[in-house]
Design an enzyme around this catalytic site. Structure first.
Site, PDB file in Angstrom:
ATOM      1  N   GLY A 624       0.831  -1.205   0.000  1.00  0.00           N
ATOM      2  CA  GLY A 624       0.000   0.000   0.000  1.00  0.00           C
ATOM      3  C   GLY A 624       0.854   1.238   0.000  1.00  0.00           C
ATOM      4  O   GLY A 624       2.079   1.166  -0.100  1.00  0.00           O
ATOM      5  N   GLY A 625       0.203   2.340   0.103  1.00  0.00           N
ATOM      6  CA  GLY A 625       0.890   3.607   0.044  1.00  0.00           C
ATOM      7  C   GLY A 625       1.942   3.754   1.116  1.00  0.00           C
ATOM      8  O   GLY A 625       2.962   4.388   0.920  1.00  0.00           O
ATOM      9  N   TYR A 626       1.686   3.156   2.216  1.00  0.00           N
ATOM     10  CA  TYR A 626       2.573   3.413   3.350  1.00  0.00           C
ATOM     11  C   TYR A 626       3.425   2.203   3.650  1.00  0.00           C
ATOM     12  O   TYR A 626       4.210   2.234   4.596  1.00  0.00           O
ATOM     13  CB  TYR A 626       1.713   3.739   4.574  1.00  0.00           C
ATOM     14  CG  TYR A 626       0.846   2.571   4.880  1.00  0.00           C
ATOM     15  CD1 TYR A 626      -0.334   2.405   4.192  1.00  0.00           C
ATOM     16  CD2 TYR A 626       1.291   1.587   5.751  1.00  0.00           C
ATOM     17  CE1 TYR A 626      -1.073   1.275   4.366  1.00  0.00           C
ATOM     18  CE2 TYR A 626       0.554   0.461   5.933  1.00  0.00           C
ATOM     19  CZ  TYR A 626      -0.630   0.307   5.240  1.00  0.00           C
ATOM     20  OH  TYR A 626      -1.332  -0.821   5.411  1.00  0.00           O
ATOM     21  N   GLY A 627       3.269   1.112   2.920  1.00  0.00           N
ATOM     22  CA  GLY A 627       4.104  -0.046   3.199  1.00  0.00           C
ATOM     23  C   GLY A 627       3.413  -1.335   2.805  1.00  0.00           C
ATOM     24  O   GLY A 627       2.465  -1.328   2.023  1.00  0.00           O
ATOM     25  N   LYS A 628       3.914  -2.420   3.368  1.00  0.00           N
ATOM     26  CA  LYS A 628       3.407  -3.718   2.933  1.00  0.00           C
ATOM     27  C   LYS A 628       2.368  -4.273   3.891  1.00  0.00           C
ATOM     28  O   LYS A 628       2.271  -3.849   5.033  1.00  0.00           O
ATOM     29  CB  LYS A 628       4.562  -4.706   2.834  1.00  0.00           C
ATOM     30  CG  LYS A 628       5.470  -4.382   1.653  1.00  0.00           C
ATOM     31  CD  LYS A 628       6.618  -5.354   1.542  1.00  0.00           C
ATOM     32  CE  LYS A 628       7.411  -5.048   0.263  1.00  0.00           C
ATOM     33  NZ  LYS A 628       8.734  -5.673   0.278  1.00  0.00           N
ATOM     34  N   VAL A 629       1.618  -5.228   3.370  1.00  0.00           N
ATOM     35  CA  VAL A 629       0.643  -5.930   4.191  1.00  0.00           C
ATOM     36  C   VAL A 629       1.003  -7.411   4.210  1.00  0.00           C
ATOM     37  O   VAL A 629       1.291  -7.998   3.159  1.00  0.00           O
ATOM     38  CB  VAL A 629      -0.784  -5.766   3.636  1.00  0.00           C
ATOM     39  CG1 VAL A 629      -1.790  -6.418   4.568  1.00  0.00           C
ATOM     40  CG2 VAL A 629      -1.113  -4.287   3.468  1.00  0.00           C
ATOM     41  N   ASP A 739     -12.220   7.203   2.380  1.00  0.00           N
ATOM     42  CA  ASP A 739     -11.633   6.549   1.214  1.00  0.00           C
ATOM     43  C   ASP A 739     -12.423   5.302   0.854  1.00  0.00           C
ATOM     44  O   ASP A 739     -11.870   4.239   0.629  1.00  0.00           O
ATOM     45  CB  ASP A 739     -10.154   6.220   1.474  1.00  0.00           C
ATOM     46  CG  ASP A 739      -9.395   5.972   0.166  1.00  0.00           C
ATOM     47  OD1 ASP A 739      -9.906   6.364  -0.896  1.00  0.00           O
ATOM     48  OD2 ASP A 739      -8.297   5.386   0.219  1.00  0.00           O
TER      49      ASP A 739
END
Ligand SMILES: *[C@@H]1O[C@H](CO)[C@@H](O)[C@H](O)[C@H]1NC(C)=O
Ligand SMILES: *[C@@H]1O[C@H](CO)[C@@H](O)[C@H](O)[C@H]1NC(C)=O
Length: 931
Positions: A624-629, A739
């Protein structure tokens, strides 16, 4: 007898002593207004005399009511017939009252003294314009724009010999533009009129040459977006007083009359989007500033040289006008030139930009031509767009090709960062603000970013309003946009003095001064739409109705489409800076003593590492925008999804704490549950329940192998709507998601919908007031109202949900090849009355589909109203969908439906960060992110 005399005397002397007591007939009329209207000012008490005790908004001359000025005061109801009793009334201004509905009473012609009639701008009046309007012979201003009037313009309008302003724009008027003949009067007789604003209606037929004569005083002739055909009458060239001509978006054909070039006063000429043919006339000698000839069928021609005789040109729009040959160097040196739009032509040769280039130049758009060379002696990269030319096939041209779409909105952080527009400020400050739009149908510049264009707001408008008694501290520009009608829309906030709120008189004065053009703008006429102000001092005995935002605007939809991410970057940097500054409230946190976080567990870094197999590649399920999942398995055996913020997108500790406090309070079966979090070793992670069937987007695109028939789609819509309704109405504190999109609606075991990703959420304040904050969200889903005003309400989620509903029906992406789903559906509905042709092909075999979809789409379109106020609440949406499900006889208990057999190879993708190309803006991220 004596008694009688006494009584007469009494009445007489009474009339004498209290001079200002309202005339009884006028009193009857006003009482009728009071009983028929909602939200009348609190000092309109039956016991009080309107003239004597000064009912707000009512102005008297002695005992007679001469003015009613109540714009923007949330009045609702019909305009009662009794209004016609006010025989001395000169001014009736009811603009910006969205609740006013119904027809104008046919006896309005009795108001013989009326000079100004403004029932304009987002009132919701309907029905025909009464024939009796022709009796209002003293009328100077007639503003009926932005209502829902239909029928044709009555011929009697020709009797209004004193009329200076006629604004009927943005209604549903049809028929010919009436001109006089031996038996009737018509528009041609309005010799004092300076303004004919008739755009955005359904006028049809040809314009009679008789409409124009040299006796006229007409300055603005605005007819954009109608269905007029035939040729442009050459008598138009007789009206030497003209300054602005807008004929764009009609069906005009034939050639442009040559004598238009005699109109040396014309500064703005719009002929775009017609079927005009023949040669482009020679406009030498005119004083043009803004010229739009785009999308016509003119004879092929080279770029005319007469441009060079027009030193004041700021804007040349000649898209798709069959231009050929090379682009003359001198064109770029026109001293005032800001925008040059020449795309989609057959221009060839080499484009040369000399050092002589105009310093005002802002944009040169040469896309899609046959240009095969480029040379520039100045750094012009930022102002030229030249993609889709043979030139771009050359490797050395990559530098100047591949440009981004320019933004057509400018946001002014100066204003946006003042007072209300800072996150940390109390929402009560926001409630004191009054917001609105100044809308210019024509204007002479095209560089929206140049601040100098807006100096008049502070230097002129602000003192002007203060001099009219408005308790104003500041007028501030939030954003400047060119909307899809080509109008300039300035989103303005008005700050009241000190800690005060505006009262009705303040608001009404602003509306009246603006909409009656008492304030002269440097760009000529405009109109003013507001967002309803709901912070008036409450009436005695009635509770404050809370803060409901209503923006009275239309058609800003496409603003959202054509915007780049640039404006966000600035904001995101600011967030990041702020975040970096905050202290670390976690410094003393240990396991077990986490304050205020109920139900969410604290995980150590080691815990998380273990359950994700050391963040192994295999456990990665999205980015995602801020990192991984990551997918993880807890010791209990429960599966979880772990959002791990990457370096550079960490929130400030305070923000992180706020977020988990918020998330941990949310518990609903249609909302993804927060299991815990990790704030350890410099890491920030959020640990959610694992949702096995991926996102709705994946299901719709067929990626996850899930077949969604119509009934399943309805149930998913219902689940998501319930989740959202819970967040808005039951969560404590209420939450705006910000969102909502199909990527953020996850599908559980039994395809039960779960709303996910509150990374962007905002808490509502206790009294339900909105927050103004940085615009975040995903293109294609963004509420245009939020975008323009920077003010967020739960109705912004409702809008995004409407987009998701359309996705469910059509299976399409909200933005596909530059086609915006909302617009597509809207146009289809307008044309055919249904959306059958747009229904997802994956459902074509279903027989029950046609009955259900129609209502569903209707509901979606209500969610997609331009005006937040006009959209339903989420709980209403829930009710409506429940009804639909009942109607098609389904057991609507989502949980009880077992569908797993039909899933087929479900891909292991429990989190929505892998699959689409939407641009999204994350609170945690450090900038716009292309997913
Ligand atoms: C450019 O177009 C013009 C007009 O179509 C044509 O006469 C000319 O030969 C073309 N020039 C080049 C370099 O292709
Ligand atoms: C901005 O507008 C002003 C006034 O119209 C003009 O003088 C100035 O040159 C413009 N600035 C730029 C960068 O175009």
């Amino acid at each position: 007898m004596i008694l009688r005399i006494l009584v007469y005397l009494l009445i007489f002397s009474y009339g004498w002593v209290v001079v200002a007591r309202t005339n009884p007939t006028d009193l009857t009329a006003l009482r009728s207004l009071k009983t028929q209207w909602k939200n009348t000012p609190p000092n309109w008490r039956i016991k009080h005399d309107p003239c004597d005790q000064k009912w707000e908004g009512i102005f008297c001359n002695k005992s007679r009511v001469i003015k009613i000025i109540l714009p923007g005061t949330n009045l609702a109801g019909p305009l009662p017939k009794d209004i016609s009793l006010l025989s001395e009334l000169q001014t009736l201004d009811l603009s910006n009252n969205r609740g006013l509905t119904g027809p104008l009473p046919s006896n309005i012609g009795n108001l013989k003294n009326l000079v100004d009639l403004s029932v304009l701008v987002a009132c919701n009046f309907s029905g025909p314009i009464p024939e009796s309007i022709g009796s209002l012979t003293k009328l100077i201003h007639l503003f009926l724009n932005s209502n829902k009037f239909n029928g044709s313009i009555p011929h009697s309008i020709g009797n209004l010999a004193n009329l200076v302003w006629l604004d009927l724009s943005d209604n549903q008027l049809e028929g010919h533009l009436p001109v006089s003949n031996s038996t009737t009067t018509g528009l041609d007789m309005l010799l004092k009129a300076k303004h004919f604003h008739l755009g955005q209606n359904k006028f049809s037929g040809a314009i009679s040459p008789k409409l124009f004569s040299s006796n006229m005083d007409l300055m603005h002739f605005i007819l954009n977006e109608n269905q007029l055909n035939g040729s442009i009458p050459d008598t138009l060239g007789l009206v030497r007083t003209l300054e602005v001509i807008r004929l764009d978006k009609n069906f005009f054909s034939g050639s442009v009359p040559r004598n238009l070039s005699k109109l040396t006063g014309v500064t703005e000429l719009y002929l775009a989007n017609n079927y005009l043919s023949g040669a482009i006339p020679d406009f030498t000698g005119m004083n043009l500033q803004y010229l739009d000839l785009s999308n016509n069928s003119f004879d092929p021609t080279t770029i005319p040289l007469w441009f060079q005789t027009l030193p004041n040109l700021t804007t040349i729009m000649m898209e798709k006008t069959r231009l050929e040959g090379h682009v003359p160097v001198a064109l770029f040196s026109l001293p005032q030139l800001q925008t040059l739009l020449l795309r989609n032509n057959q221009l060839n040769g080499t484009v040369e930009i000399s050092a002589n280039i105009s310093s005002s130049l802002h944009l040169i758009d040469l896309r899609n031509n046959f240009i095969d060379g480029f040379s520039s002696s100045v750094d012009s990269k930022d102002l030229i767009m030249i993609d889709d030319n043979p030139l771009c096939r050359k490797p050395e041209a990559t530098q100047i090709c591949n440009t981004v779409q320019p933004s057509n909105i400018s946001i002014f952080p100066d204003c946006a960062s003042v007072g209300c527009f800072v996150d940390s400020k109390l929402p009560s400050d926001c409630k004191r603000l009054y917001l609105g739009y100044l809308i210019f149908r024509t204007f002479s510049f095209s560089n929206l970013e140049n601040n100098s264009n807006y100096l008049f707001l502070r230097n002129d408008l602000q003192p002007f309003l203060v001099s009219h008694g408005v308790p104003l501290k500041r007028v501030c520009l939030v954003s400047s946009t060119m909307d899809i009608n080509g109008y300039l829309v300035l989103s303005i906030s008005f700050f009241p003095h000190g800690d005060t709120y505006f009262n009705r008189t303040g608001i009404s004065t602003i509306g009246n001064v603006l909409n009656n053009q008492i304030f002269n703008s440097p760009y000529g006429p405009y109109f003013f739409r507001d967002m309803s102000y709901n912070s008036f001092p409450a009436a005695e005995g009635s509770k404050s109705i809370g803060f409901i935002i209503g923006v009275t605007m239309c058609s800003f939809m496409l603003v959202v489409l054509t915007t780049t991410a640039g404006v966000y970057a600035y904001r995101q940097r600011k967030i990041a800076q702020r975040a970096a500054k905050s202290n670390n409230p976690f410094s003393s946190w240990n396991e077990g003593e986490v304050p205020q976080v109920k139900g969410a567990r604290w995980f150590s870094f080691e815990d998380v590492k273990r359950c994700t197999n050391n963040f192994s590649h295999e456990s990665e399920i999205g980015v995602g925008g801020y990192g991984k999942v990551y997918k993880g398995k807890l010791e209990s055996g429960d599966l979880v999804a772990i959002k791990r913020a990457q370096l550079g997108s960490l929130q400030g500790a305070l923000e992180f704490k706020t977020e988990i406090e918020l998330l941990s309070r949310v518990h609903h079966k249609n909302v993804v549950n927060l299991v815990g979090f990790c704030y350890d070793k410099g890491e920030q992670m959020l640990i959610y329940e694992y949702v096995p069937n991926g996102s709705l987007r994946e299901a719709l695109s067929g990626k996850s192998g899930i077949q969604l028939n119509w009934t399943k789609r309805l149930k998913i819509a219902l689940g998501a709507a319930r989740g959202l309704a819970y967040l808005h109405e039951l969560a404590d504190p209420p939450i705006i998601h910000r969102d909502i999109k199909s990527d953020n609606i996850l599908l559980g075991e039994r395809l039960n919908a779960k709303v996910a990703d509150f990374g962007l959420s905002t808490l509502l304040s206790d009294d339900g007031a909105q927050f103004t904050t940085q615009v975040k969200g995903t293109l294609g889903y963004l509420d245009p109202e939020y975008y323009m005003t920077q003010i967020l309400t739960e109705k912004s989620d409702v809008y995004s949900f409407g987009v998701v509903m359309l996705e469910l029906v059509t299976g399409r992406f909200p933005l596909e090849k530059n086609k915006y789903i909302v617009r597509l559906v809207r146009e289809e509905l307008k044309e055919t009355g249904n959306v059958f042709s747009l229904v997802d092909p994956a459902m074509h075999s279903e027989s029950d589909i046609l009955s259900g979809t129609e209502e569903f789409v209707k509901l979606a379109m209500r969610c997609l109203e331009d005006i937040g106020d006009d959209r339903p609440s989420m709980s209403e949406v829930v009710k409506e969908i429940e009804k639909m499900i009942e109607a098609i006889n389904l057991n609507f208990d989502v949980e009880s439906i077992t569908t797993s057999a039909s899933y087929g190879g479900v891909r292991d993708s429990g989190y929505p960060y892998s699959s689409n190309n939407n641009v999204s803006f994350d609170i945690i991220g450090s900038g716009p992110v292309v997913r």
